[in-house]
Design an enzyme around this catalytic site. Structure first.
Site, PDB file in Angstrom:
ATOM      1  N   ASP A  37      -0.152   5.082   1.008  1.00  0.00           N
ATOM      2  CA  ASP A  37      -0.372   6.044   2.084  1.00  0.00           C
ATOM      3  C   ASP A  37      -0.384   5.295   3.352  1.00  0.00           C
ATOM      4  OD1 ASP A  37      -0.135   7.818   0.047  1.00  0.00           O
ATOM      5  OD2 ASP A  37      -2.570   7.878   0.041  1.00  0.00           O
ATOM      6  N   ASP A  53       0.985  -1.103  -0.017  1.00  0.00           N
ATOM      7  CA  ASP A  53       0.069   0.086  -0.093  1.00  0.00           C
ATOM      8  C   ASP A  53       0.856   1.321   0.121  1.00  0.00           C
ATOM      9  OD1 ASP A  53      -2.315   1.641   0.576  1.00  0.00           O
ATOM     10  OD2 ASP A  53      -1.865   1.762   2.492  1.00  0.00           O
TER      11      ASP A  53
HETATM   12 MG   LIG Z   1      -2.858   3.194   3.627  1.00  0.00          MG
END
Ligand SMILES: [Mg+2]
Ligand SMILES: [Zn+2]
Length: 191
Positions: free
Chosen positions: A9, A7
């Site tokens: 962020d 992922d």
């Molecule tokens: Mg995230």
């Protein structure tokens, strides 16, 4: 082929409730870029799977997203690391798509494009939807405590994810992945 799915962020860079809308707002979490480089050096290809509904919401456009990723890749390159591809969902939560996590569409796209099965592929995230999407796609979810991770950690058991490994940050998760790879190689070598 060895692959790790990340992922973005809250895993590679600091997350923001106001979205990451500009290259300036994209700030790497300490040691995350070094960790990606270590994965590369250990023979792992690294790709990103990221929800970017800020596009559908009009908070930024694709041009800006490309600039944000150019900054990320540039900073990563300074350590010698490479992210091979960035898969993102541009849609709003209200839209009907198969790629917004917790749906597994992005992971399926990765499997299809790279021509691999995701069984055993580590997928590192900070949100419950990362864990859900990785699980649905047959990958091996890993949670980090950065970003939304601490909150997510408290929700793991009640959502049936008590078995998911949790690490303080990407650097710690990567250390564990490389350690496990080493154990596997040692076993093969001793056969
Ligand atoms: Mg995230
Ligand atoms: Zn989507």
């Amino acid at each position: 082929m060895q692959l790790v799915i990340l992922d973005r962020d809250g895993v590679i860079n600091y997350d923001s409730d106001d979205y990451i809308k500009s290259p300036d707002e994209w700030q790497a979490i300490p040691n995350s870029l070094e960790a990606i480089t270590k994965l590369n050096q250990a023979g792992f290809r690294v790709v990103i799977a990221s929800n970017q509904s800020g596009l559908a919401r009009g908070f930024f456009n694709i041009d800006t997203l490309n600039k944000i990723h150019a900054k990320m890749n540039r900073e990563l390159a300074e350590f010698g690391g490479t992210i091979e591809a960035i898969f993102f969902c541009p849609h709003s939560p209200r839209g009907i798509c198969n790629c917004r996590k917790p749906k597994p569409g992005l992971y399926h796209e990765i499997a299809q494009r790279l021509g691999i099965h995701l069984t055993g592929v580590p997928a590192i995230g900070d949100a419950l939807r990362d864990i859900q999407a990785a699980t649905a796609a047959g990958a091996s979810p890993i949670l980090v405590r950065t970003g939304k991770g601490l909150k997510t950690e408290a929700q793991l058991a009640q959502n049936g994810f008590a078995h998911v490994p949790v690490y303080d940050d990407l650097a710690a998760a990567v250390q564990a992945i490389i350690h496990q790879q080493q154990i596997k190689q040692d076993k093969q070598d001793s056969k």
